[in-house]
Each structure stands twice: as C-alpha cells, then as structure tokens.
Motif scaffolding. Structure first.
Motif, PDB file in Angstrom:
ATOM      1  N   VAL A  27       0.833  -1.197   0.000  1.00 47.54           N
ATOM      2  CA  VAL A  27       0.000   0.000   0.000  1.00 47.54           C
ATOM      3  C   VAL A  27       0.870   1.251   0.000  1.00 47.54           C
ATOM      4  O   VAL A  27       2.020   1.228   0.429  1.00 47.54           O
ATOM      5  CB  VAL A  27      -0.961   0.041   1.215  1.00 47.54           C
ATOM      6  N   LEU A  28       0.288   2.327  -0.497  1.00 46.21           N
ATOM      7  CA  LEU A  28       0.869   3.666  -0.411  1.00 46.21           C
ATOM      8  C   LEU A  28      -0.137   4.496   0.367  1.00 46.21           C
ATOM      9  O   LEU A  28      -1.281   4.672  -0.070  1.00 46.21           O
ATOM     10  CB  LEU A  28       1.112   4.252  -1.803  1.00 46.21           C
ATOM     11  N   ILE A  29       0.277   4.988   1.527  1.00 40.72           N
ATOM     12  CA  ILE A  29      -0.628   5.699   2.427  1.00 40.72           C
ATOM     13  C   ILE A  29      -0.418   7.202   2.281  1.00 40.72           C
ATOM     14  O   ILE A  29       0.706   7.690   2.335  1.00 40.72           O
ATOM     15  CB  ILE A  29      -0.373   5.285   3.895  1.00 40.72           C
ATOM     16  N   SER A  30      -1.532   7.926   2.109  1.00 43.25           N
ATOM     17  CA  SER A  30      -1.494   9.389   2.052  1.00 43.25           C
ATOM     18  C   SER A  30      -2.519   9.946   3.029  1.00 43.25           C
ATOM     19  O   SER A  30      -3.506   9.290   3.351  1.00 43.25           O
ATOM     20  CB  SER A  30      -1.801   9.884   0.635  1.00 43.25           C
ATOM     21  N   GLY A  31      -2.265  11.162   3.491  1.00 46.30           N
ATOM     22  CA  GLY A  31      -3.186  11.822   4.408  1.00 46.30           C
ATOM     23  C   GLY A  31      -2.541  12.089   5.749  1.00 46.30           C
ATOM     24  O   GLY A  31      -1.325  12.250   5.848  1.00 46.30           O
ATOM     25  N   ILE A  32      -3.367  12.113   6.796  1.00 39.98           N
ATOM     26  CA  ILE A  32      -2.910  12.395   8.156  1.00 39.98           C
ATOM     27  C   ILE A  32      -2.750  11.083   8.918  1.00 39.98           C
ATOM     28  O   ILE A  32      -3.662  10.255   8.942  1.00 39.98           O
ATOM     29  CB  ILE A  32      -3.929  13.284   8.912  1.00 39.98           C
ATOM     30  N   ILE A  33      -1.576  10.901   9.520  1.00 35.78           N
ATOM     31  CA  ILE A  33      -1.352   9.789  10.444  1.00 35.78           C
ATOM     32  C   ILE A  33      -0.692  10.378  11.694  1.00 35.78           C
ATOM     33  O   ILE A  33      -0.217  11.512  11.680  1.00 35.78           O
ATOM     34  CB  ILE A  33      -0.483   8.659   9.833  1.00 35.78           C
ATOM     35  N   TYR A  34      -0.676   9.611  12.763  1.00 32.93           N
ATOM     36  CA  TYR A  34      -0.079  10.068  14.013  1.00 32.93           C
ATOM     37  C   TYR A  34       1.105   9.188  14.368  1.00 32.93           C
ATOM     38  O   TYR A  34       1.155   8.014  14.005  1.00 32.93           O
ATOM     39  CB  TYR A  34      -1.107  10.031  15.153  1.00 32.93           C
ATOM     40  N   THR A  35       2.051   9.770  15.099  1.00 29.49           N
ATOM     41  CA  THR A  35       3.160   8.975  15.620  1.00 29.49           C
ATOM     42  C   THR A  35       2.874   8.662  17.080  1.00 29.49           C
ATOM     43  O   THR A  35       2.146   9.397  17.752  1.00 29.49           O
ATOM     44  CB  THR A  35       4.507   9.728  15.523  1.00 29.49           C
ATOM     45  N   GLY A  36       3.452   7.591  17.556  1.00 23.09           N
ATOM     46  CA  GLY A  36       3.314   7.247  18.964  1.00 23.09           C
ATOM     47  C   GLY A  36       4.107   6.001  19.286  1.00 23.09           C
ATOM     48  O   GLY A  36       4.063   5.032  18.541  1.00 23.09           O
ATOM     49  N   ARG A  37       4.863   6.082  20.370  1.00 20.52           N
ATOM     50  CA  ARG A  37       5.601   4.913  20.852  1.00 20.52           C
ATOM     51  C   ARG A  37       5.127   4.578  22.258  1.00 20.52           C
ATOM     52  O   ARG A  37       4.120   5.096  22.718  1.00 20.52           O
ATOM     53  CB  ARG A  37       7.098   5.201  20.783  1.00 20.52           C
ATOM     54  N   ASP A  38       5.848   3.714  22.948  1.00 23.16           N
ATOM     55  CA  ASP A  38       5.352   3.191  24.216  1.00 23.16           C
ATOM     56  C   ASP A  38       5.092   4.249  25.290  1.00 23.16           C
ATOM     57  O   ASP A  38       4.083   4.189  25.988  1.00 23.16           O
ATOM     58  CB  ASP A  38       6.240   2.069  24.759  1.00 23.16           C
ATOM     59  N   ALA A  39       5.965   5.244  25.440  1.00 26.62           N
ATOM     60  CA  ALA A  39       5.752   6.259  26.478  1.00 26.62           C
ATOM     61  C   ALA A  39       4.457   7.037  26.218  1.00 26.62           C
ATOM     62  O   ALA A  39       3.667   7.281  27.143  1.00 26.62           O
ATOM     63  CB  ALA A  39       6.944   7.211  26.544  1.00 26.62           C
ATOM     64  N   ALA A  40       4.208   7.405  24.973  1.00 22.04           N
ATOM     65  CA  ALA A  40       2.979   8.127  24.618  1.00 22.04           C
ATOM     66  C   ALA A  40       1.758   7.220  24.772  1.00 22.04           C
ATOM     67  O   ALA A  40       0.714   7.657  25.276  1.00 22.04           O
ATOM     68  CB  ALA A  40       3.068   8.654  23.191  1.00 22.04           C
ATOM     69  N   HIS A  41       1.883   5.965  24.347  1.00 21.06           N
ATOM     70  CA  HIS A  41       0.762   5.026  24.488  1.00 21.06           C
ATOM     71  C   HIS A  41       0.386   4.846  25.957  1.00 21.06           C
ATOM     72  O   HIS A  41      -0.801   4.788  26.301  1.00 21.06           O
ATOM     73  CB  HIS A  41       1.129   3.671  23.870  1.00 21.06           C
ATOM     74  N   LYS A  42       1.379   4.757  26.827  1.00 20.96           N
ATOM     75  CA  LYS A  42       1.118   4.596  28.257  1.00 20.96           C
ATOM     76  C   LYS A  42       0.290   5.777  28.765  1.00 20.96           C
ATOM     77  O   LYS A  42      -0.693   5.598  29.490  1.00 20.96           O
ATOM     78  CB  LYS A  42       2.444   4.490  29.021  1.00 20.96           C
ATOM     79  N   ARG A  43       0.658   6.982  28.344  1.00 26.35           N
ATOM     80  CA  ARG A  43      -0.090   8.174  28.770  1.00 26.35           C
ATOM     81  C   ARG A  43      -1.510   8.176  28.210  1.00 26.35           C
ATOM     82  O   ARG A  43      -2.457   8.572  28.901  1.00 26.35           O
ATOM     83  CB  ARG A  43       0.644   9.444  28.343  1.00 26.35           C
ATOM     84  N   LEU A  44      -1.673   7.744  26.963  1.00 30.11           N
ATOM     85  CA  LEU A  44      -3.015   7.689  26.376  1.00 30.11           C
ATOM     86  C   LEU A  44      -3.918   6.751  27.174  1.00 30.11           C
ATOM     87  O   LEU A  44      -5.072   7.083  27.479  1.00 30.11           O
ATOM     88  CB  LEU A  44      -2.948   7.235  24.910  1.00 30.11           C
ATOM     89  N   ILE A  45      -3.384   5.585  27.514  1.00 28.32           N
ATOM     90  CA  ILE A  45      -4.190   4.601  28.251  1.00 28.32           C
ATOM     91  C   ILE A  45      -4.500   5.098  29.659  1.00 28.32           C
ATOM     92  O   ILE A  45      -5.598   4.869  30.190  1.00 28.32           O
ATOM     93  CB  ILE A  45      -3.497   3.218  28.265  1.00 28.32           C
ATOM     94  N   GLU A  46      -3.566   5.813  30.278  1.00 27.48           N
ATOM     95  CA  GLU A  46      -3.848   6.403  31.601  1.00 27.48           C
ATOM     96  C   GLU A  46      -5.006   7.394  31.508  1.00 27.48           C
ATOM     97  O   GLU A  46      -5.849   7.459  32.410  1.00 27.48           O
ATOM     98  CB  GLU A  46      -2.586   7.078  32.158  1.00 27.48           C
ATOM     99  N   LEU A  47      -5.071   8.178  30.422  1.00 27.29           N
ATOM    100  CA  LEU A  47      -6.202   9.100  30.221  1.00 27.29           C
ATOM    101  C   LEU A  47      -7.510   8.322  30.082  1.00 27.29           C
ATOM    102  O   LEU A  47      -8.523   8.698  30.687  1.00 27.29           O
ATOM    103  CB  LEU A  47      -5.980   9.954  28.966  1.00 27.29           C
ATOM    104  N   VAL A  48      -7.480   7.242  29.302  1.00 31.26           N
ATOM    105  CA  VAL A  48      -8.680   6.411  29.113  1.00 31.26           C
ATOM    106  C   VAL A  48      -9.144   5.873  30.456  1.00 31.26           C
ATOM    107  O   VAL A  48     -10.337   5.929  30.791  1.00 31.26           O
ATOM    108  CB  VAL A  48      -8.408   5.254  28.119  1.00 31.26           C
TER     109      VAL A  48
END
Length: 195
Positions: A27-48
């Motif tokens: 595939v060739l992906i175009s548009g908006i995507i987000y970056t995120g690694r483990d430290a950011a994911h941990k914070r996202l899940i804490e918010l949830v």
C-alpha cells in the motif's frame, strides 16, 4: 514472478477500506497519520482509565510507531523508520476498541492485539526498518500535538504522501509472517520431493 501493484489509500482509514486490505498487499498511504511509541501510548491509556479525553481522535486513524530523528535544516523531519511494535501490545487493544483502524511498525504482534484487530476491523502495516531516511521523504508536514516533553517520542500529526507499507496482518487476522513461513516450508518440502 508477477509484479504486485500497490494499492493507494487515503486517511481516514474507514472500516470499509480496512476490511478490503489483504495480508501481503503493498500500500501507499497518504493523508494524516499520528506517531506514537510506548511512552505516549502509556499516557493515552492512563487518560482512558481516568475517563479523560485523548489529545488525538483515534477513530479511523493510523498510528505509526516511530520516534523520528531531529530534522536537519530544510527538512520537515529527520529519519523516520519504524520501531518494534510489540512494545505497544499492552496498549493497542484499548485504542483499537476506541476505533483505531491502522498501526504501522515492524515485528510480530501479540494474540490479544490480533483478536482486537479482528473484533474492530483494523490492520497492521509493516514499514521497512533501516529505510528511515527514505520514509522521511514521504512526510510532507510534521507537528507535535501532544507530550512535547517526550522529545522524539511525542505524538506528532504527520501529513504523508505515498508512504509505502505492506499489510502484515489484515482485519481477518491473516498474518504475513505466518503465511510466508508456511509457503516457504511448503516450497522446501516440494523441492525435497522433486529431488
């Protein structure tokens, strides 16, 4: 061997589109995507877990597991190769259940992630490790949208154009790592029979 055509997709990655993507497709992906690694994911899940709003809308989104290098003068972003995906496996099912439809990284995923993908019609894309400088050329805009204190691991909103990836695990749970291994072993067995 027949050359495989690349399928072009544009975000948001809707359920209709994600369910059409098949294991092994380029595939060739175009548009908006987000970056995120483990430290950011941990914070996202804490918010949830606290019932708070996420800093990004994950519905029909793609998260690229990358911690890009700093941009050199005149560049949008530095080298942007994928990181090993299993480090996000503890967090991914929750985000998939919230509507995340795509993840880009490298390496295997846990059974829990695959089950959450099947349950939610999501896809796991593989990007080529070691090709970060080439992948960065597909990134036309990059801006930090959350967790700036994490530096390279901050969440960024990327505008990408024809970012190359391969469907490693499709929404049905078919896994290129398993399929490829099975095909290779079958080929070896067939070769032994012929000899």
């Amino acid at each position: 061997m027949e050359k495989q055509t690349e399928k072009r997709i544009t975000t948001p990655l809707t359920a209709e589109v994600s369910r059409e993507l098949k294991c092994g497709e380029h595939v060739l992906i175009s548009g908006i995507i987000y970056t995120g690694r483990d430290a950011a994911h941990k914070r996202l899940i804490e918010l949830v877990e606290r019932g708070e709003k996420l800093p990004i809308d994950v519905k029909d989104a793609i998260i690229y597991y990358v911690g890009p290098a700093p941009a050199k003068p005149g560049q949008v972003i530095g080298s942007a190769g994928p990181t090993t995906s299993y480090r996000m496996d503890a967090y991914a099912p929750t985000l998939l259940d919230m509507g995340l439809k795509g993840m880009i990284g490298k390496g295997k995923r846990s059974e829990e992630v695959v089950e959450a993908m099947k349950r939610n019609g999501a896809v796991y894309f593989g990007a080529i490790g070691g090709a970060g400088a080439l992948l960065a050329k597909c990134i036309k805009k990059a801006e930090v949208v959350a967790y700036e204190d994490l530096g390279a691991e901050a969440i960024r909103r990327l505008t990408v154009e024809n970012l190359p990836a391969v469907v490693i695990i499709d929404s049905q749970g078919k896994n290129l790592y398993e399929e490829g291994k099975a095909q290779y072993l079958a080929m070896l067995k067939e070769k032994e029979t012929v000899e």
